[in-house]
Design a protein around this motif. Structure first.
Motif, mmCIF file in Angstrom:
data_model
loop_
_atom_site.group_PDB
_atom_site.id
_atom_site.type_symbol
_atom_site.label_atom_id
_atom_site.label_comp_id
_atom_site.label_asym_id
_atom_site.label_seq_id
_atom_site.Cartn_x
_atom_site.Cartn_y
_atom_site.Cartn_z
ATOM 1 N N PHE A 1 1.278 4.205 -2.799
ATOM 2 C CA PHE A 1 1.395 5.618 -2.370
ATOM 3 C C PHE A 1 2.434 6.563 -2.891
ATOM 4 C CE2 PHE A 1 2.993 8.865 0.441
ATOM 5 C CZ PHE A 1 2.077 9.785 0.523
ATOM 6 N N SER A 2 3.539 5.801 -2.968
ATOM 7 C CA SER A 2 4.994 6.319 -3.483
ATOM 8 C C SER A 2 4.935 6.471 -4.741
ATOM 9 C CB SER A 2 6.285 5.384 -2.964
ATOM 10 O OG SER A 2 6.222 5.212 -1.639
ATOM 11 N N ARG B 1 0.955 -1.319 0.028
ATOM 12 C CA ARG B 1 0.207 0.089 -0.114
ATOM 13 C C ARG B 1 0.834 1.251 -0.029
ATOM 14 N NH1 ARG B 1 -5.014 -1.500 4.119
ATOM 15 N NH2 ARG B 1 -5.948 -2.980 2.703
ATOM 16 N N TRP B 2 2.036 1.332 0.754
ATOM 17 C CA TRP B 2 2.870 2.479 0.896
ATOM 18 C C TRP B 2 3.655 2.389 -0.453
ATOM 19 C CZ3 TRP B 2 1.925 6.666 3.671
ATOM 20 C CH2 TRP B 2 1.330 6.395 5.012
ATOM 21 N N THR C 1 -5.029 8.322 0.423
ATOM 22 C CA THR C 1 -3.897 8.630 1.480
ATOM 23 C C THR C 1 -4.487 8.340 2.840
ATOM 24 O OG1 THR C 1 -2.693 10.280 -0.036
ATOM 25 C CG2 THR C 1 -2.201 10.100 2.228
#
Length: 804
Positions: A225-226, A221-222, A270
């Motif tokens: 996001f990145s 998930r991160w 986010t």
């Protein structure tokens, strides 16, 4: 311009700091900032600019937009190289030691205030006579006198007011600007991020719970996001900038709902991963930006392909006379090479920069500078492209090949552009503005509804509505239709100045034709002489006088006379609409109408040109006109829809012939001087007539400019009239009705494009509002709708090609 910001430093403690912004540039002022006239400035540079504007009554610059300026940079000594003559020659497009014209790139141009101040430079310096901004290219074209002013001083003036030019001699040498590849980079980054986010979303799609749930869910998930960060903050930045500038100016442009949709998707996604509510919508977000940019890229490539500007630059049907081995040969101007010897006749434009070799030059540079004063040149002087020779024939040597782009710029000069309504542009802008308000209203209302009934669908509905209902297709229909039609017209040797001319052409109800050189063919006319025999000297003087004129009758007569030695005339003057007079040593000649040479003539049955030498009448040349092929058929096709008029400067000798040849309702008016034609058009326009004038571009320049649409007929002659709206090859005159019909069809195509776009938006909005459309599908459909409009307009206009 002060703002107050509150910082919380403890439970009950607050520190309030005042932030002051510069009145000129809007930047944050430091504690030691300057206050002048009760206004805050961040530095002396901004204060100085304000003082300059204040002293010259230009402070309304700040009324157009808040803090529009830029902080002037310290540039002392930076532009010393602009004193060098060789560099000035490279940078200026016109330079006769009295007046210079230069086009400078101004990167800071960004708003209406910039345009206003740059087009009012003459108020900052009396040496500047004109300045014109091209907002799209971020350039300003400045005309200035060089008596007490120079290019360096112009650049320093621009820099002092915050508009420092970007000058690269490399660009001027090559004549090419670097290609902007930003869109390609953004498209690549968005595509890369979209692919990876989709790949990382697979465990969520397939509901894999084992290793995904335990170890890798937070990591994946991160990572998503990145990947979204460069997409949102780099690839999508154009939408944010456009929306911000629109809102700042009080306008709702079509990028506002798109930018809002991207922000909402990013913030919601986010927050989802931040509070472990889900994986968010990063797949939809990155896919949205990718497909938006893909549609934008397609539009740019397609429009570049359809671009009519590239076509007519290379196809101006203008010829020039080249002298080689004592022979005079007409050549197309784009065949001119450096070192060629060229013959420039009276009232003819100089196509290239060159050196005057023979003849007395009096050159009118009003087409270039806007000032009508003629300038005398002697052998060895430099002459510039765009000047018009006004005193007989001259010979020059070309210093470089022709610059078609320069003639394009001359043809498109605002001096010759009539203010014409571009109704479809206005319709497009109005629809886009109202459409945005309509879309935002639906988005908020439908979101509020779903928040009450099913909150899980609210965000999807909100973003899908913002994305699917975009008026891009509406905005594209007019430029793509007109652009493609202009390209097709060019293929058939009909060269139209701009898209608005097509719209005007579709609305005309009256067509006025000149006779000589327009509906008659100079190449096929036969000529006989009636009068006293001319001596060798008189015929030589006649031949050399005709050599300097571009009137169709002069060219026809010149071509049938015997060859004689070329002589330099002591005096040459052409009286437009009357005749020519010239002298060589003690001999004087007049060529033209009977009244001009001083005799009374009974009604002639044909077009005649009279000759007198040394005030003694010699005789007349009688022209038996040959009318262009297909003329009678053309007039019979046009009479169904238009009022037809023949306005001729000749006598009524051709009345009976024309009466038999043309439809019975055609008005035939003779003995009309150039000003009479202009006044005739002006009078009928006041009565509601929409007039198309078809003329030869020389005697008819005023009438062409006054009419709603002016078409200059070209028969490979040397005359070029910037005042006309279009140039039509003489061999294609019989297709005039098809060009008008195609223009009317183009308007129908645009209207149908509007209808198709509305139908698509209504259907799309239904599925979006009812929650049946996901944002990523909406992002795919939006550019597809634009592509469908482009395909529809392209196919439709190409269908017109078959009729032509």
């Amino acid at each position: 311009m002060a703002q107050y910001v509150t910082f919380v430093t403890g439970i009950n403690e607050q520190i309030i700091m005042e932030q002051t912004h510069c009145f000129h540039c809007g930047d944050l002022c430091k504690t030691d900032h300057i206050v002048y006239h009760n206004k805050d400035f961040c530095c002396n540079g901004c204060k100085t600019v304000y003082e300059i504007f204040s002293e010259n009554d230009l402070t309304c610059y700040y009324d157009l937009q808040q803090a529009p300026g830029a902080t002037p940079k310290v540039i002392e000594g930076k532009y010393e190289f602009l004193k060098q003559e060789n560099i000035i020659e490279k940078l200026t497009e016109f330079n006769d030691n009295k007046t210079q014209i230069v086009t400078l790139s101004i990167p800071h141009i960004h708003c209406s205030s910039c345009i206003w101040i740059l087009e009012n430079l003459n108020k900052l310096s009396s040496h500047i006579t004109a300045s014109q901004v091209n907002f799209g290219k971020k350039t300003v074209r400045v005309t200035y006198h060089t008596s007490d002013f120079s290019l360096k001083e112009l650049v320093l003036l621009l820099s002092r007011i915050g508009y420092e030019p970007y000058i690269s001699l490399e660009d001027y040498d090559t004549g090419k600007n670097k290609v902007n590849r930003q869109l390609i980079y953004k498209l690549g980054i968005a595509g890369f991020a979209f692919g990876n986010v989709m790949f990382l979303s697979f465990p969520e799609y397939f509901e894999v719970n084992e290793f995904w749930l335990e170890q890798y869910k937070p990591l994946f998930r991160w990572l998503m996001f990145s990947f979204s960060l460069p997409v949102v903050f780099y690839a999508a930045q154009d939408y944010f900038v456009s929306a911000y500038k629109g809102l700042k100016s009080g306008l709702l442009n079509i990028d506002v709902p798109i930018a809002l949709g991207i922000i909402v998707l990013f913030l919601r996604s986010t927050s989802d991963i931040l509070f472990d509510l889900g994986s968010g919508f990063f797949d939809s977000l990155t896919g949205l930006v990718f497909f938006l940019l893909l549609g934008k890229f397609f539009q740019q490539k397609t429009y570049a392909f359809l671009s009519f500007e590239r076509d007519y630059k290379s196809y101006f049907p203008i010829a020039i006379t080249k002298i080689e081995n004592s022979e005079e040969t007409p050549i197309q101007i784009y065949d001119i090479k450096k070192g060629d010897r060229l013959l420039i006749r009276n009232e003819e434009l100089i196509p290239v920069d060159g050196i005057l070799i023979n003849g007395k030059a009096r050159i009118d540079y009003s087409f270039v500078t806007g000032e009508s004063e003629t300038i005398s040149k002697k052998s060895g002087d430099k002459v510039f492209a765009g000047g018009k020779q006004t005193s007989g024939v001259i010979e020059m040597e070309a210093l470089k090949s022709v610059e078609q782009s320069y003639l394009t710029q001359l043809w498109s000069n605002d001096v010759f552009n009539k203010k014409k309504e571009d109704s479809f542009t206005n319709i497009t802008n109005t629809i886009s503005k109202r459409f945005t308000i309509f879309v935002l209203t639906i988005a908020f209302v439908s979101t509020a509804y779903w928040l009450v009934t099913d909150a899980s669908k609210a965000l999807n509905v909100f973003t899908a509505v913002l994305i699917i209902a975009c008026p891009c297709a509406i905005a594209l229909s007019a430029p793509f239709t007109f652009g493609n039609l202009l390209r097709l017209f060019g293929k058939f040797k009909f060269y139209v100045k701009n898209a608005s001319v097509i719209e005007q052409l579709a609305s005309i109800n009256t067509i006025i034709f000149d006779k000589t050189g327009t509906i008659t063919s100079n190449k096929k006319s036969t000529v006989t002489y009636d009068g006293d025999m001319l001596s060798i000297n008189e015929e030589a003087l006649l031949k050399n006088t005709l050599r300097g004129s571009n009137h169709p009758l002069s060219r026809s007569l010149y071509n049938i006379l015997n060859e004689h030695n070329i002589i330099t005339l002591n005096h040459f003057e052409e009286h437009i609409g009357k005749g020519i007079e010239a002298s060589h040593h003690a001999d004087h000649i007049k060529i033209g109408s009977a009244k001009f040479v001083g005799i009374n003539e009974t009604t002639a049955l044909n077009t005649t040109v009279h000759i007198s030498t040394n005030n003694n009448y010699k005789g007349k040349y009688i022209f038996y006109n040959s009318y262009r092929k297909g003329l009678s058929k053309l007039f019979n096709q046009l009479k169904k829809d238009f009022d037809l008029v023949i306005l001729s400067g000749d006598n009524e000798g051709e009345y009976e012939n024309l009466k038999k040849l043309l439809p019975s309702k055609t008005k035939l008016i003779f003995n009309q001087k150039p000003n009479d034609k202009l006044e005739y058009i002006k009078y009928h326009q006041t009565e509601g007539a929409k007039i198309l004038m078809v003329g030869d571009g020389l005697n008819d320049a005023g009438a062409l400019a006054q009419s709603n649409v002016g078409i200059a007929i070209s028969e490979n002659i040397n005359v070029f009239s910037p005042a006309c709206d279009a140039i039509l090859d003489a061999s294609k005159l019989n297709k005039l009705h098809l060009f008008i019909k195609a223009s009317k069809s183009a308007l129908k195509i645009i209207k149908w494009s509007f209808v198709l776009s509305f139908i698509y938006n209504i259907i799309g909005l239904y599925f979006a509002v009812t929650g049946q459309l996901s944002p990523v599908i909406a992002a795919i459909l939006m550019p597809l709708s634009s592509i469908s409009i482009v395909v529809f307009t392209t196919i439709s206009t190409n269908f017109l090609n078959r009729k032509l």
